[in-house]
Scaffold this active site. Structure first.
Site, PDB file in Angstrom:
ATOM      1  N   LYS A  64       0.804  -1.218   0.000  1.00 50.15           N
ATOM      2  CA  LYS A  64       0.000   0.000   0.000  1.00 50.15           C
ATOM      3  C   LYS A  64       0.841   1.274   0.000  1.00 50.15           C
ATOM      4  O   LYS A  64       0.467   2.266  -0.628  1.00 50.15           O
ATOM      5  CB  LYS A  64      -0.975  -0.012   1.176  1.00 50.15           C
ATOM      6  CG  LYS A  64      -2.030  -1.116   1.060  1.00 50.15           C
ATOM      7  CD  LYS A  64      -3.066  -1.043   2.155  1.00 50.15           C
ATOM      8  CE  LYS A  64      -4.110  -2.146   1.993  1.00 50.15           C
ATOM      9  NZ  LYS A  64      -5.185  -2.059   3.010  1.00 50.15           N
ATOM     10  N   ASP A 101     -10.194   2.218   1.603  1.00 51.19           N
ATOM     11  CA  ASP A 101     -10.386   1.673   2.949  1.00 51.19           C
ATOM     12  C   ASP A 101     -11.019   2.719   3.858  1.00 51.19           C
ATOM     13  O   ASP A 101     -11.858   2.393   4.705  1.00 51.19           O
ATOM     14  CB  ASP A 101      -9.041   1.247   3.550  1.00 51.19           C
ATOM     15  CG  ASP A 101      -8.501  -0.038   2.961  1.00 51.19           C
ATOM     16  OD1 ASP A 101      -9.304  -0.868   2.506  1.00 51.19           O
ATOM     17  OD2 ASP A 101      -7.269  -0.218   2.966  1.00 51.19           O
ATOM     18  N   TYR A 215     -11.864 -11.186   9.511  1.00 49.94           N
ATOM     19  CA  TYR A 215     -13.095 -11.904   9.162  1.00 49.94           C
ATOM     20  C   TYR A 215     -12.878 -13.412   9.066  1.00 49.94           C
ATOM     21  O   TYR A 215     -13.806 -14.152   8.758  1.00 49.94           O
ATOM     22  CB  TYR A 215     -13.697 -11.376   7.853  1.00 49.94           C
ATOM     23  CG  TYR A 215     -12.814 -11.450   6.628  1.00 49.94           C
ATOM     24  CD1 TYR A 215     -12.715 -12.626   5.890  1.00 49.94           C
ATOM     25  CD2 TYR A 215     -12.117 -10.344   6.184  1.00 49.94           C
ATOM     26  CE1 TYR A 215     -11.923 -12.694   4.752  1.00 49.94           C
ATOM     27  CE2 TYR A 215     -11.336 -10.390   5.051  1.00 49.94           C
ATOM     28  CZ  TYR A 215     -11.237 -11.568   4.337  1.00 49.94           C
ATOM     29  OH  TYR A 215     -10.442 -11.627   3.205  1.00 49.94           O
TER      30      TYR A 215
END
Length: 275
Positions: A64, A101, A215
């Site tokens: 990123k 994000d 998750y």
């Protein structure tokens, strides 16, 4: 037209499921979305070698910061955060960096009931914590506390907080239960297992919101504890969808078919769980 998610490791990424379902539902025939294994140091050469058929890249860890550096221009939020998860090919062939994000986090927290003036506590001080600071700025949070295992990591976030005009308070990991107990919103950005020990010792505010960026597995012990105490709980899967919607619309210029994208993501997760 082509798009892909890049990073390493990348085989587990569910982004192709979300975007491909979006293409089908939007009638975008001829569009494809794949995975590309790519380390941060390899990203400049990868981007330089992409032909005009490439509409964009979704960038995950660890690329990123490299994505921001390789772009010809960037959104203000990507610059402030110091990282980009989205590279968009513009008509002139240049690359534009953004960080969806942040918008995704704002969307899921708002949907969970977070309102201006909320006190926010962040667990962890890595890349997702940077996005949480930007989300806190957009949500007009009254205070932001970052609780990390290393005080140096909090100090590394201070320039980001200054760029976002966020008043940042650091907290020691040993004091995490106290910081979580007084927060209206808790955002956990730490790796799997790191926050598990907090689940049994926190006295939650029952009217609060807990967002755990993980998750898999789900629910985490922290999220399960928060839900049992009456908090509204948001998962990393919710963020994965929300940030992908932002990317989809920038890549294609078409409104995202969110329902179809969500259904595909839920089905993929169910299939993985059953297998």
């Amino acid at each position: 037209m082509r798009a892909a998610v890049v990073g390493t490791p990348i085989a587990h990424s569910l982004s192709p499921v979300i975007h491909t379902a979006g293409y089908a539902a939007a009638g975008l025939t001829g569009w494809s979305y794949t995975r590309i294994e790519c380390a941060a140091a390899e990203l400049p050469d990868l981007v330089a070698g992409l032909g005009p058929e490439w509409a964009g890249l979704s960038v995950t860890m660890p690329g990123k910061e490299a994505a921001l550096a390789v772009a010809d221009a960037a959104s203000p939020v990507a610059v402030a955060v110091g990282a980009a998860n989205t590279l968009v090919r513009r008509p002139d062939g240049s690359w534009y960096a953004d960080n969806t994000d942040v918008g995704g986090m704002v969307e899921v927290l708002t949907a969970a009931g977070v309102v201006p003036g909320a006190a926010l506590t962040v667990l962890g001080a890595g890349g997702t914590a940077r996005a949480a600071l930007a989300a806190a700025a957009r949500l007009a949070c009254s205070s932001v506390t970052v609780v990390a295992r290393r005080s140096e990591a909090v100090d590394e976030l201070r320039p980001v907080a200054d760029a976002l005009d966020v008043a940042l308070t650091g907290g020691a990991w040993a004091d995490a239960p106290r910081h979580l107990a007084v927060a209206d919103v808790v955002v956990s950005t730490v790796p799997k297992g790191v926050a598990d020990s907090l689940a049994g010792v926190v006295t939650w505010r029952p009217d609060g919101v807990c967002f755990d960026a993980l998750y898999d597995p789900w629910p985490t012990p922290l999220a399960a504890s928060a839900r049992a105490a009456g908090l509204r709980v948001v998962s990393g899967l919710d963020l994965l969808l929300a940030q992908a919607v932002g990317q989809f619309e920038q890549f294609t210029g078409v409104a995202a078919p969110v329902v179809a994208m969500r259904e595909a993501l839920v089905a993929a997760r169910r299939s993985a769980f059953l297998s």
